[in-house]
Enzyme design. Structure first.
Site, PDB file in Angstrom:
ATOM      1  N   HIS A  40      49.930  64.375  37.990  1.00 11.12           N
ATOM      2  CA  HIS A  40      48.705  64.065  37.228  1.00 11.12           C
ATOM      3  C   HIS A  40      47.443  64.247  38.076  1.00 11.12           C
ATOM      4  O   HIS A  40      47.310  63.605  39.122  1.00 11.12           O
ATOM      5  CB  HIS A  40      48.787  62.627  36.698  1.00 11.12           C
ATOM      6  N   HIS A  64      40.200  64.495  29.136  1.00 14.72           N
ATOM      7  CA  HIS A  64      41.437  64.750  28.382  1.00 14.72           C
ATOM      8  C   HIS A  64      41.200  65.386  27.034  1.00 14.72           C
ATOM      9  O   HIS A  64      42.142  65.754  26.348  1.00 14.72           O
ATOM     10  CB  HIS A  64      42.220  63.441  28.216  1.00 14.72           C
ATOM     11  N   ARG A 137      35.338  36.148  29.697  1.00 14.09           N
ATOM     12  CA  ARG A 137      35.582  34.762  30.083  1.00 14.09           C
ATOM     13  C   ARG A 137      35.276  33.891  28.855  1.00 14.09           C
ATOM     14  O   ARG A 137      34.101  33.634  28.536  1.00 14.09           O
ATOM     15  CB  ARG A 137      34.680  34.407  31.275  1.00 14.09           C
ATOM     16  N   CYS A 183      31.430  35.884  37.028  1.00 16.63           N
ATOM     17  CA  CYS A 183      31.916  34.528  36.799  1.00 16.63           C
ATOM     18  C   CYS A 183      31.915  33.761  38.118  1.00 16.63           C
ATOM     19  O   CYS A 183      32.252  34.327  39.167  1.00 16.63           O
ATOM     20  CB  CYS A 183      33.324  34.574  36.213  1.00 16.63           C
ATOM     21  N   TYR A 320      31.268  24.074  36.964  1.00 16.74           N
ATOM     22  CA  TYR A 320      30.301  25.035  37.508  1.00 16.74           C
ATOM     23  C   TYR A 320      29.281  24.379  38.442  1.00 16.74           C
ATOM     24  O   TYR A 320      28.074  24.590  38.337  1.00 16.74           O
ATOM     25  CB  TYR A 320      29.620  25.821  36.372  1.00 16.74           C
TER      26      TYR A 320
END
Ligand code: HEM
Ligand code: MTE
Length: 467
Positions: A40, A64, A137, A183, A320
């Site tokens: 490939h 492709h 998330r 995140c 957090y």
């Protein structure tokens, strides 16, 4: 030729290793590509489709889209795909049953709620992350929203409210900004190797970069007479349409200075990379708070509250937040810590893969990755070492021009390192410097925290050197 053989999706899915054969599907047909994989031209990325459909990958790589490729594929045809009538059945008791379809390449950390990150080898292929590969998330099921009846409500400090339809918002001047989201839990898995932490085990690609289109929160607030001289307003709270089992919405807040400041660029976004926001990323409206940790970029935004206090939501008050390495679950007091806003500087190596092989005869290896810093700070340098940190080479940065103090987007970088003349392993490290000359800490030891947040220590990988 005999009758066309039919295979179910489940049968195809079992063929995803060289040992069992590698099968893929395309437009209702099944192909055995086991022999082709080695040849490939795009390398071992082809393995991402092993046992599944080619379409989601070929839509990302337009090479492709040619007769030549279709001919190669045709030679490997072995049958057609059997229709499975159970596929479209929805379980009405499952709150996640109406979640959107996702790209098969995403590496899933949790299915319900959906949390996933793109494979690192695809991340460095595009400066703008395709929507389908952008990390997701979610804390709760994805809400299903009718854009026609959707209203954004703003609650002013007087208690009065005003509602905006999407068309009302679109009357403001449209802006597009390129901004990365990361995140706070990105690279948590590395932090927990040092000492266990609580939270989803993110690898190092819970970060992505997109062009966001919408209207400035500043313009909308100013049109309603909100200014920085309103002393009673200190925070802008956001609420999402996703609600926990007690009925409490996902919520977060930012400082009024970020929302109204001339260089804050906080966006009420309705488009991502030129398309309508995807379901997983907040359709029909989300707030983009550039330079600020992902958690404050509230999706499915339904309400904005101008207040003298921060959001009282669980995610602003009891999650957090960072802590000293000395704090454990017995001594932790969330009230004593400050909510994360601006992100520190970060970088990671996406190519080669940790644990992969290089050959000494090749003499060099190309190393690629990303770097980003919060608060509008730009990456000015990435240093990469191929010998565990004894010597360093400066990487070439790929990025678009960004205005000082408003560098919201990441840089991709690349460097060619010499393969050492001896030794069986090559230890590769990267670290970045932002335009405030902040640097990443060399290890997790001093930044470890019980929630595993903000791991921005030097990123290490090791590759095996073969003769
Ligand atoms: C390139 C065939 C699956 C990623 C190519 C090329 C061919 C090819 C012939 C060269 C095209 C050209 O340069 O004009 C195939 C076939 C596949 C397959 C027959 C399936 C049986 C995949 C998959 C991926 C992928 C699943 C996943 C990401 C790539 C990439 C390139 C490429 C990134 C470009 C390499 C470069 O830029 O030099 N493929 N491919 N391919 N393929 Fe595939
Ligand atoms: N907004 C809502 N309404 N609900 C959520 O679960 N997750 C937050 C934030 N906004 C969340 C949310 C967190 S923690 C992050 S990191 C980002 O969305 C992720 O955005 P993304 O899924 O578009 O990548």
């Amino acid at each position: 030729p005999g009758p066309i053989k039919e295979y179910s999706k489940a049968e195809v899915a079992k063929h995803n290793t060289v040992k069992d054969g590698i099968w893929v599907t395309y437009k209702g047909n099944v192909y055995d590509v086991t022999q082709f994989v080695e040849q490939h031209p795009g390398g071992d990325k082809i393995m991402l489709a092993a046992g599944g459909a080619l379409e989601p990958f070929w839509s990302l790589y337009a090479v492709h889209n040619s007769e030549e490729v279709k001919e190669i594929l045709q030679e490997m045809h072995i049958g057609s795909l059997k229709y499975d009538m159970n596929e479209d059945v929805i379980d009405i008791d499952d709150p996640f049953a109406r979640d959107p379809q996702r790209h098969p390449a995403l590496m899933i950390n949790s299915l319900k709620p959906f949390n996933a990150e793109p494979p690192p080898e695809l991340v460095v292929d595009s400066y703008i992350t395709p929507n389908e590969l952008f990390f997701v998330r979610n804390h709760l099921p994805v809400p299903v929203v009718d854009p026609k009846t959707f209203r954004l409500e703003i609650e002013f400090s007087s208690g009065k409210t005003k509602k905006f339809s999407l068309d009302d918002l679109k009357k403001f001047k449209e802006h597009t900004i390129t901004a990365s989201l990361q995140c706070a839990g990105n690279r948590r898995s590395e932090m927990s190797k040092y000492k266990p932490v609580k939270g989803l085990s993110w690898n190092f690609t819970a970060i992505s970069n997109a062009r966001w289109t919408g209207v400035l929160l500043r313009d909308v607030l100013q049109s309603a007479g909100v200014t920085l001289t309103n002393d009673e307003i200190k925070h802008v709270q956001f609420e999402g349409l996703d609600k926990d089992p007690t009925g409490a919405p996902y919520g977060a807040s930012i400082a009024i200075e970020k929302a109204l400041g001339p260089f804050g660029d906080v966006l009420l976004a309705y488009k991502m990379n030129g398309e309508e926001l995807p379901g997983d990323h907040g359709f029909p409206l989300r707030v983009i708070v550039p330079g600020v940790v992902g958690a404050r970029n509230v999706k499915w935004l339904s309400k904005i509250i101008l207040s003298d206090i921060e959001s009282q939501s669980h995610w602003q008050q009891n999650d957090y937040k960072g802590f000293s390495p000395s704090v454990d679950w017995d001594s932790v007091d969330f009230k004593k810590s400050v909510a994360v806003q601006d992100y520190p500087c970060q970088s990671a190596i996406c190519q080669p893969k940790n644990g992969s092989e290089v050959h000494r005869s090749e003499e060099t290896v190309v190393v690629k990755g990303y770097s980003w810093s919060g608060g509008g700070r730009d990456t000015i340098r990435v240093d990469v070492s191929g010998d565990g940190g004894k010597t360093w080479k400066v990487a070439t940065l790929q990025k678009e021009h960004q205005t000082p103090y408003r560098a919201w987007a990441w840089s991709l970088w690349e460097v060619e390192l010499p393969i050492p003349a001896d030794g069986k392993k090559m230890e590769i490290i990267c670290k970045s410097v932002d335009d405030s000359y902040n640097v990443q800490p060399d290890s997790v030891q001093g930044i470890w925290n019980l929630r595993g947040l903000l791991n921005n220590s030097w990123h290490h990988i090791a590759v095996d050197v073969k003769e």
